[in-house]
Design a protein around this motif. Structure first.
Motif, mmCIF file in Angstrom:
data_model
loop_
_atom_site.group_PDB
_atom_site.id
_atom_site.type_symbol
_atom_site.label_atom_id
_atom_site.label_comp_id
_atom_site.label_asym_id
_atom_site.label_seq_id
_atom_site.Cartn_x
_atom_site.Cartn_y
_atom_site.Cartn_z
ATOM 1 N N ARG A 438 0.837 -1.201 0.000
ATOM 2 C CA ARG A 438 0.000 0.000 0.000
ATOM 3 C C ARG A 438 0.872 1.251 0.000
ATOM 4 N NH1 ARG A 438 -5.479 -1.545 0.920
ATOM 5 N NH2 ARG A 438 -5.902 0.679 0.732
ATOM 6 N N GLN A 439 0.295 2.352 -0.477
ATOM 7 C CA GLN A 439 1.022 3.625 -0.498
ATOM 8 C C GLN A 439 1.374 4.020 0.938
ATOM 9 O OE1 GLN A 439 -0.007 8.079 -1.936
ATOM 10 N NE2 GLN A 439 -0.412 6.471 -3.430
ATOM 11 N N GLY A 441 3.026 6.934 2.050
ATOM 12 C CA GLY A 441 2.900 8.336 2.440
ATOM 13 C C GLY A 441 4.032 8.827 3.326
ATOM 14 N N THR A 530 7.484 12.857 -6.622
ATOM 15 C CA THR A 530 6.357 12.424 -5.792
ATOM 16 C C THR A 530 6.769 11.318 -4.827
ATOM 17 O OG1 THR A 530 5.651 10.797 -7.434
ATOM 18 C CG2 THR A 530 4.700 13.006 -7.607
ATOM 19 N N SER A 531 7.848 10.596 -5.157
ATOM 20 C CA SER A 531 8.328 9.528 -4.276
ATOM 21 C C SER A 531 8.807 10.071 -2.939
ATOM 22 C CB SER A 531 9.467 8.752 -4.957
ATOM 23 O OG SER A 531 8.989 8.065 -6.092
ATOM 24 N N ALA A 535 4.668 8.420 -2.414
ATOM 25 C CA ALA A 535 3.634 8.088 -3.399
ATOM 26 C C ALA A 535 4.004 6.813 -4.146
ATOM 27 C CB ALA A 535 3.441 9.260 -4.365
ATOM 28 N N TRP A 536 4.264 5.771 -3.423
ATOM 29 C CA TRP A 536 4.557 4.447 -3.970
ATOM 30 C C TRP A 536 4.241 3.413 -2.890
ATOM 31 C CZ3 TRP A 536 8.748 2.014 -1.436
ATOM 32 C CH2 TRP A 536 9.526 2.866 -0.639
ATOM 33 N N GLU A 537 4.313 2.138 -3.216
ATOM 34 C CA GLU A 537 3.763 1.113 -2.331
ATOM 35 C C GLU A 537 4.834 0.224 -1.717
ATOM 36 O OE1 GLU A 537 1.144 -0.836 -5.034
ATOM 37 O OE2 GLU A 537 -0.490 0.601 -4.729
ATOM 38 N N THR A 628 -2.599 8.650 3.774
ATOM 39 C CA THR A 628 -2.590 8.944 2.343
ATOM 40 C C THR A 628 -3.880 9.624 1.927
ATOM 41 O OG1 THR A 628 -3.466 6.754 1.774
ATOM 42 C CG2 THR A 628 -1.082 6.975 1.896
ATOM 43 N N ASP A 633 -5.269 5.134 3.528
ATOM 44 C CA ASP A 633 -4.306 4.325 4.275
ATOM 45 C C ASP A 633 -3.880 5.084 5.517
ATOM 46 O OD1 ASP A 633 -3.523 2.070 2.187
ATOM 47 O OD2 ASP A 633 -3.523 3.971 1.100
ATOM 48 N N GLU A 774 -1.645 13.184 3.013
ATOM 49 C CA GLU A 774 -0.842 13.411 1.828
ATOM 50 C C GLU A 774 -1.696 13.923 0.669
ATOM 51 O OE1 GLU A 774 2.337 13.337 1.838
ATOM 52 O OE2 GLU A 774 2.273 12.703 3.908
#
Length: 789
Positions: A438-439, A441, A530-531, A535-537, A628, A633, A774
């Motif tokens: 899951r993202q 944040g 954005t990372s 912003a990634w899982e 997020t 999340d 986020e």
């Protein structure tokens, strides 16, 4: 007088001569003799015929009609015996003692967590079986066990007579040894599939031959031991110990006479006579066995009568279901990586894990309790677990109720203490702790700052909190406002998005990506600004492991859940002798990890996780919340000096959980309950100390480099105690304030400035800071450091 002719019949001499001639001719005819081969091959017939030859003809003929077929049958039996003796030779007698049994899983305290692999069986010694059961099974199945050599020919004869009397109704005569042979080896011949009756006869003859081999290879007590461990008792139960545990919740040694007779009675039809399925039939079989025990002299009648009156107490129905768990799922996955397939199938291992069952239980309870509390709030918009459980079985689909995951890891070993992948492993097999990505944040922001500190930024380095425009992407802060120049530490404490992006850009996306991989994130992060905002899982397991570098001064121990594996003889088979189960490496610089850890401690005192104290945890700790976009999340990852724990809460299909469903609201309370339990169990949350050496040096607030005369004139110089591995080199001077004291801002503002950097804002302790959510990231934006305006 003329001489008489020899042929003259009238001459006496001629007559005698003719007689001699006749006798000579008869003797000259070859007599038919019995050859040596015939004698050797047919000597039983010859002896039999010789013995009865003096008898009158009317006696000899009936005897030959009976005797010759009997001798021919003996020949056939010898030939068959030889044939099946040869066929029985390839069977490995060692396999009789090799029985797939359940692998037993223990936690670090020696408490049994569960059983996996192999068959549902415990192999025990015959000495550990109740003598009443031994008598019962012998009376029921093989009363001449100690006198025959594998086959009870008396029993075979009796069965044949009974079958003849009953008009072909089959009555068995299998001994315990024959049953053991049948249960140990595959004896059916596929090439006889065309004739089931012929195939059954072939199997029975081969079973007889193998039984003789078993008896010649093992002592009687060993045969009996292997038999009671192999026997099937229905419901996938094999072996007397597992049958005793499953039916009566006791060891085989503790079986009463009544219980022993019942188990012996259901052997011939375990599923039909199981007390779980039909108590009346089970009791009938018990009484039948008790009568047989009296008949065979194993017990007196009064003892049997007393046993028949004993009530049967079996495992209650609600305890017959063996529940799965997410910890066991994780253990199975790890064992598949470590063990060969043969070891897994055979089972019989003793696995000691790193799991602490008390922390595991608390994590499971705390997660479900918190989520039930959320589901009970007025107007809760989603399916609840209670509602799902009330659905009819044929209406239930994959649960849609609120879920979560928890992973707790021991800092200085990497040992996984608890792993919870959802609210109930029986209702959903999906292990969210391992499989759910899951993202993450803001939970990732500490690693952005970690990369920044390794690139020369210091906690007191001033970072602009002003607006940004990156290719049309304008990240905002949760409160909708922008600030001036603030210390980097404030950016993490208050979780300021604009400052986090600027710090990430100064370190560079490659540096941030390398840092993420080094601390344990398995998938490379997207090469986009954005990372920097997570912003990634990633999985909860990865997050928990990554956070251990902060209390460990940058050292990461690879997470592990298996401590030791022993075979059925108690020998350690993993780790191999001389190998250490602890695998560690220096993931990041100690000074950088220490600097971030100091800031994360402030997050739990005056940042977004400041409610940790009001929730009941007063020990030193550090951590970071994360929420997020649209409350999909909720995260909290934190640590004490002993343990690191990560908690995630959300729906399997990402959607808004509840209004204001922050990480501090949904995830942090679960973390607190786990940590309070761990502290009580001896995982002490002591002060987060460091063995680092520090060097006092003069630095610039804007660049983090060694201060120059220009920094002094611009009033941006300050003195700091810097970890020795973060001290700038002597010639690593501030590039922003050269000798002429012309200040240069390293980060270009979205709006033009006057040429002087904004003045640093005064830091005011505003108390606990409201957690942010986020901003939504709609697309991946390529990194171009020059575009950050």
């Amino acid at each position: 007088m003329p001489k008489s002719s020899p042929k003259d019949p009238g001459s006496p001499t001629g007559k005698f001569s003719d007689q001699r001639s006749s006798n000579r001719k008869k003797s000259d005819v070859p007599r038919k003799s019995t050859g040596l081969g015939t004698v050797i091959l047919f000597w039983p017939f010859l002896i039999f015929h010789g013995l009865i030859s003096p008898l009158p003809k009317f006696v000899r003929i009936p005897l030959r009609l009976l005797g010759d077929p009997a001798i021919a049958g003996l020949y056939a039996a010898l030939l068959l015996g030889g044939f099946y003796f040869i066929r029985a030779q390839p069977f490995d007698m060692a396999k009789v003692a090799e029985m797939p049994e359940r692998t037993v899983i223990y936690d670090r305290r020696g408490e049994e967590l569960g059983r996996i692999h192999g068959e549902k069986r415990d192999v025990i010694r015959v000495e550990d079986v109740s003598q009443d059961f031994i008598f019962a099974i012998l009376a029921r199945e093989d009363k001449r066990f100690y006198t025959h050599h594998g086959v009870d020919w008396i029993g075979v004869g009796r069965a044949m007579v009974q079958n003849f009397k009953r008009g072909g109704v089959a009555q068995g005569a299998s001994t315990l040894t024959m049953q053991l042979a049948r249960n140990s080896f595959a004896l059916k011949s596929k090439w006889l599939d065309f004739s089931p009756k012929l195939q059954e006869l072939d199997r029975k003859l081969l079973e007889t031959a193998v039984s003789y081999r078993i008896e010649s290879h093992y002592e009687k007590e060993e045969v009996l031991q292997h038999y009671v461990n192999r026997i099937f008792w229905g419901h996938q139960i094999r072996g007397i110990e597992e049958a005793s545990r499953t039916y009566f919740e006791k060891h085989a040694k503790e079986l009463t006479l009544s219980e022993s007779a019942l188990l012996a009675g259901i052997v011939r039809g375990p599923n039909a006579f199981s007390p779980f399925n039909d108590m009346e039939k089970a009791v009938r079989e018990r009484d039948s066995v008790l009568d047989r025990m009296v008949l065979e002299g194993f017990i007196p009648q009064d003892q049997a009568d007393t046993a028949k009156k004993d009530p049967i107490t079996i495992r209650p129905e609600w305890r017959r279901i063996f529940h799965d768990s997410y910890a066991m799922d994780a253990i199975r996955r790890e064992l598949e990586r470590i063990l060969e397939e043969e070891n897994i199938e055979l089972g019989g291992l003793q696995i000691t894990t790193t799991i602490d069952s008390l922390i595991q239980k608390k994590a499971e309870e705390a997660l479900d309790a918190k989520l039930r509390q959320i589901e009970r709030t007025p107007g809760y918009p989603h399916q609840t677990r209670a509602a799902w459980n009330e659905l009819p079985a044929d209406k239930k689909s994959r649960p849609q109720y609120l879920q979560g995951s928890v992973v707790a890891i021991e800092n200085l070993t990497g040992a996984v203490l608890a792993i919870v992948g959802g609210r109930n492993a029986d209702e959903s097999k999906f292990n969210r702790a391992l499989q759910g990505r899951r993202q993450i944040g803001s939970v990732f922001k500490p690693f952005v700052y970690l990369a920044g500190f390794e690139s020369g930024i210091r906690p007191n380095t001033l970072i602009d909190d002003g607006p940004l425009n990156i290719g049309g992407w304008r990240p905002k802060n949760s409160d909708g406002t922008f600030g001036g120049m603030l210390p980097a530490s404030t950016g993490l404490i208050r979780s300021r998005n604009t400052m986090s992006v600027r710090i990430g850009s100064r370190a560079g996306i490659e540096k941030v990506s390398d840092t993420a991989i080094s601390v344990g994130f398995e998938t490379p992060i997207p090469k986009s600004p954005t990372s920097y905002l997570g912003a990634w899982e990633a999985s909860t397991y990865e997050v928990a492991s990554a956070y251990t570098v902060f209390p460990n001064s940058g050292v990461r121990y690879a997470p592990r859940i298996i401590k030791e594996i022993r075979d059925r003889n108690g020998n350690v088979v993993w780790p191999e002798k001389g190998d250490s189960p602890y695998i560690s490496y220096q993931a990041v610089n100690p000074g950088s990890a220490w600097s971030v850890s100091n800031i994360l401690k402030e997050v739990t005192t005056r940042g977004t996780a400041a409610s940790v104290k009001s929730l009941g945890f007063n020990k030193p700790c550090g951590g970071k919340t994360g929420t997020t976009n649209d409350y999909k999340d909720a995260w909290f990852a934190g640590y004490t000096s002993s343990i690191t724990c990560a908690v995630w809460v959300g729906l399997d299909t990402p959607k808004k959980t509840i209004d204001r469903g922050y990480g501090s609201t949904l995830a942090l309370p679960v973390w607190v309950e786990v940590m309070k339990t761990a502290d009580k169990l001896g995982y002490k949350a002591e002060g987060l100390k460091s063995q680092l050496s520090f060097v006092e040096c003069r630095l610039c607030r804007t660049s983090g480099k060694r201060a120059t005369a220009g920094c002094e004139r611009a009033q941006e110089a300050y003195t700091d105690n810097v970890p020795v591995d973060n001290v700038p080199a002597e010639n690593d001077l501030c590039p922003d304030h050269p000798a002429k004291a012309i200040p240069v801002d390293g980060v270009i503002e979205e709006e033009p400035t006057t040429g002087r950097p904004p003045k640093a804002q005064e830091i005011i302790d505003e108390g606990p800071i409201q957690e942010e959510m986020e901003p939504e990231v709609l697309k991946a934006i390529p990194v171009d450091e020059d575009e950050i305006r």
